[in-house]
Motif scaffolding. Structure first.
Motif, mmCIF file in Angstrom:
data_model
loop_
_atom_site.group_PDB
_atom_site.id
_atom_site.type_symbol
_atom_site.label_atom_id
_atom_site.label_comp_id
_atom_site.label_asym_id
_atom_site.label_seq_id
_atom_site.Cartn_x
_atom_site.Cartn_y
_atom_site.Cartn_z
ATOM 1 N N LEU A 1 0.820 -1.215 0.000
ATOM 2 C CA LEU A 1 0.000 0.000 0.000
ATOM 3 C C LEU A 1 0.856 1.268 0.000
ATOM 4 O O LEU A 1 0.426 2.299 -0.505
ATOM 5 N N LEU A 2 2.055 1.188 0.584
ATOM 6 C CA LEU A 2 2.916 2.368 0.642
ATOM 7 C C LEU A 2 4.243 2.143 -0.078
ATOM 8 O O LEU A 2 4.343 2.415 -1.264
ATOM 9 N N PHE A 3 5.264 1.631 0.594
ATOM 10 C CA PHE A 3 6.610 1.678 0.026
ATOM 11 C C PHE A 3 7.276 0.332 -0.232
ATOM 12 O O PHE A 3 8.493 0.298 -0.477
ATOM 13 N N ALA A 4 6.553 -0.774 -0.198
ATOM 14 C CA ALA A 4 7.189 -2.091 -0.377
ATOM 15 C C ALA A 4 7.908 -2.181 -1.720
ATOM 16 O O ALA A 4 9.077 -2.580 -1.774
ATOM 17 N N ARG A 5 7.238 -1.829 -2.788
ATOM 18 C CA ARG A 5 7.848 -1.959 -4.121
ATOM 19 C C ARG A 5 9.070 -1.058 -4.258
ATOM 20 O O ARG A 5 10.110 -1.472 -4.774
ATOM 21 N N GLN A 6 8.953 0.170 -3.787
ATOM 22 C CA GLN A 6 10.075 1.098 -3.884
ATOM 23 C C GLN A 6 11.260 0.637 -3.033
ATOM 24 O O GLN A 6 12.414 0.765 -3.439
ATOM 25 N N TRP A 7 10.974 0.092 -1.853
ATOM 26 C CA TRP A 7 12.028 -0.376 -0.959
ATOM 27 C C TRP A 7 12.766 -1.560 -1.566
ATOM 28 O O TRP A 7 13.998 -1.623 -1.553
ATOM 29 N N VAL A 8 12.020 -2.512 -2.118
ATOM 30 C CA VAL A 8 12.626 -3.673 -2.765
ATOM 31 C C VAL A 8 13.474 -3.226 -3.952
ATOM 32 O O VAL A 8 14.613 -3.676 -4.123
ATOM 33 N N ALA A 9 12.945 -2.310 -4.764
ATOM 34 C CA ALA A 9 13.697 -1.814 -5.922
ATOM 35 C C ALA A 9 14.955 -1.062 -5.486
ATOM 36 O O ALA A 9 16.020 -1.208 -6.095
ATOM 37 N N ALA A 10 14.842 -0.275 -4.427
ATOM 38 C CA ALA A 10 15.989 0.504 -3.951
ATOM 39 C C ALA A 10 17.118 -0.398 -3.468
ATOM 40 O O ALA A 10 18.295 -0.040 -3.557
ATOM 41 N N HIS A 11 16.754 -1.570 -2.963
ATOM 42 C CA HIS A 11 17.763 -2.532 -2.519
ATOM 43 C C HIS A 11 18.242 -3.430 -3.657
ATOM 44 O O HIS A 11 19.256 -4.112 -3.505
ATOM 45 N N GLY A 12 17.499 -3.440 -4.753
ATOM 46 C CA GLY A 12 17.869 -4.298 -5.868
ATOM 47 C C GLY A 12 17.622 -5.772 -5.598
ATOM 48 O O GLY A 12 18.296 -6.636 -6.163
ATOM 49 N N ALA B 1 12.633 -15.412 0.090
ATOM 50 C CA ALA B 1 13.476 -15.980 1.144
ATOM 51 C C ALA B 1 13.408 -15.126 2.410
ATOM 52 O O ALA B 1 13.380 -15.665 3.523
ATOM 53 N N MET B 2 13.380 -13.810 2.245
ATOM 54 C CA MET B 2 13.264 -12.914 3.395
ATOM 55 C C MET B 2 11.940 -13.151 4.119
ATOM 56 O O MET B 2 11.902 -13.154 5.350
ATOM 57 N N ARG B 3 10.874 -13.313 3.380
ATOM 58 C CA ARG B 3 9.550 -13.524 3.988
ATOM 59 C C ARG B 3 9.510 -14.781 4.845
ATOM 60 O O ARG B 3 8.806 -14.834 5.847
ATOM 61 N N LYS B 4 10.256 -15.805 4.435
ATOM 62 C CA LYS B 4 10.233 -17.078 5.159
ATOM 63 C C LYS B 4 10.994 -17.028 6.471
ATOM 64 O O LYS B 4 10.807 -17.896 7.314
ATOM 65 N N SER B 5 11.835 -16.028 6.653
ATOM 66 C CA SER B 5 12.664 -15.990 7.863
ATOM 67 C C SER B 5 12.495 -14.681 8.643
ATOM 68 O O SER B 5 13.432 -14.222 9.284
ATOM 69 N N THR B 6 11.317 -14.120 8.590
ATOM 70 C CA THR B 6 11.105 -12.814 9.230
ATOM 71 C C THR B 6 10.773 -12.869 10.713
ATOM 72 O O THR B 6 10.850 -11.850 11.388
ATOM 73 N N GLY B 7 10.416 -14.030 11.241
ATOM 74 C CA GLY B 7 10.001 -14.121 12.642
ATOM 75 C C GLY B 7 10.996 -13.503 13.613
ATOM 76 O O GLY B 7 10.637 -12.604 14.387
ATOM 77 N N PRO B 8 12.247 -13.959 13.611
ATOM 78 C CA PRO B 8 13.225 -13.367 14.536
ATOM 79 C C PRO B 8 13.435 -11.863 14.290
ATOM 80 O O PRO B 8 13.582 -11.098 15.241
ATOM 81 N N ALA B 9 13.422 -11.450 13.041
ATOM 82 C CA ALA B 9 13.609 -10.026 12.741
ATOM 83 C C ALA B 9 12.469 -9.197 13.320
ATOM 84 O O ALA B 9 12.698 -8.106 13.866
ATOM 85 N N TYR B 10 11.242 -9.689 13.219
ATOM 86 C CA TYR B 10 10.109 -8.975 13.796
ATOM 87 C C TYR B 10 10.230 -8.892 15.312
ATOM 88 O O TYR B 10 9.937 -7.859 15.906
ATOM 89 N N GLY B 11 10.659 -9.977 15.946
ATOM 90 C CA GLY B 11 10.828 -9.975 17.398
ATOM 91 C C GLY B 11 11.869 -8.964 17.849
ATOM 92 O O GLY B 11 11.631 -8.183 18.779
ATOM 93 N N VAL B 12 13.018 -8.974 17.204
ATOM 94 C CA VAL B 12 14.082 -8.023 17.552
ATOM 95 C C VAL B 12 13.623 -6.597 17.295
ATOM 96 O O VAL B 12 13.863 -5.693 18.103
ATOM 97 N N THR B 13 12.947 -6.385 16.182
ATOM 98 C CA THR B 13 12.460 -5.047 15.847
ATOM 99 C C THR B 13 11.501 -4.535 16.912
ATOM 100 O O THR B 13 11.586 -3.375 17.336
ATOM 101 N N PHE B 14 10.592 -5.390 17.381
ATOM 102 C CA PHE B 14 9.647 -4.956 18.404
ATOM 103 C C PHE B 14 10.368 -4.597 19.701
ATOM 104 O O PHE B 14 10.052 -3.579 20.331
ATOM 105 N N SER C 1 15.950 -9.407 -5.752
ATOM 106 C CA SER C 1 15.231 -10.227 -6.726
ATOM 107 C C SER C 1 13.966 -10.768 -6.063
ATOM 108 O O SER C 1 13.875 -10.814 -4.829
ATOM 109 N N PRO C 2 13.001 -11.213 -6.866
ATOM 110 C CA PRO C 2 11.794 -11.824 -6.273
ATOM 111 C C PRO C 2 12.146 -13.033 -5.393
ATOM 112 O O PRO C 2 11.501 -13.257 -4.367
ATOM 113 N N GLU C 3 13.169 -13.784 -5.765
ATOM 114 C CA GLU C 3 13.586 -14.933 -4.970
ATOM 115 C C GLU C 3 14.132 -14.489 -3.610
ATOM 116 O O GLU C 3 13.870 -15.125 -2.584
ATOM 117 N N HIS C 4 14.881 -13.417 -3.616
ATOM 118 C CA HIS C 4 15.431 -12.890 -2.361
ATOM 119 C C HIS C 4 14.309 -12.410 -1.444
ATOM 120 O O HIS C 4 14.335 -12.653 -0.232
#
Length: 138
Positions: free
Chosen positions: A29-40, A48-61, A42-45
Motif C-alpha cells: 500500500l505504501l513503500f514495499a515496491r520502492q524499498w525492494v527496488a531501492a535494494h535491488g 526468502a526474506m519472507r520465510k525468515s522474518t520471525g526473529p527479525a520482527y521480534g528483535v524489531t519490536f 530479486s523476487p527470490e530474495h
C-alpha cells in the motif's frame, strides 16, 4: 538519577503503534515496491526474506520498546506534556540520532539513497508518533 514515573502502558502502546506503522509503511500500500527496488532485491530474495522474518520482527519490536522507553524517560525528565512538545522532541531525536546514524551507516553500504530515504521517513514518522503518545499520555 531521580525516580522516574514512567507509564509502561504508554511505552507499550507507542511501540505497538510504531510496529503496526512499519507493517503499513513497508506494505504494498505504501513503500514495499520502492524499498525492494531501492535494494535491488530479486523476487527470490524477497521470498526468502519472507520465510525468515520471525526473529527479525521480534528483535524489531524489542528495539521499538527500548526506543519508546528512552523517549518516555526524556519526556518525563524535560517535562514534555503537549502534543506539539512531543512532536518537537520526536523530531529532535530523529534529526540528532536516527537520521544521522542511519545516514552514516548508509554511506558505507552499497544501498541506494531511496532505501535510506524510505527507512528514515519511517523512523521520522515513528518518532513523531511516539513523541506525541508519550507526551500526552498521563
Amino acid at each position: 538519577m531521580a525516580n522516574l514515573d514512567i507509564n509502561f502502558l504508554a511505552v507499550l502502546v507507542a511501540a505497538v503503534v510504531t510496529f503496526a506503522l512499519g507493517a503499513l509503511w513497508y506494505s504494498p500500500l505504501l513503500f514495499a515496491r520502492q524499498w525492494v527496488a531501492a535494494h535491488g532485491f530479486s523476487p527470490e530474495h524477497v521470498e526468502a526474506m519472507r520465510k525468515s522474518t520471525g526473529p527479525a520482527y521480534g528483535v524489531t519490536f524489542v528495539c521499538w520498546l527500548a526506543m519508546a522507553a528512552a523517549l518516555a524517560v526524556l519526556t518525563q525528565r524535560i517535562g514534555v506534556d503537549t502534543a506539539l512538545g512531543g512532536l518537537k522532541l520526536g523530531a529532535l531525536c530523529w534529526a540528532g540520532f536516527a537520521a544521522t546514524v542511519g545516514l552514516s551507516g548508509h554511506m558505507f553500504s552499497e544501498r541506494r539513497l531511496p532505501a535510506y530515504l524510505i527507512d528514515a521517513g519511517y523512523q521520522l514518522v515513528s518518532l513523531l508518533g511516539m513523541g506525541v503518545i508519550l507526551a500526552i499520555w498521563p
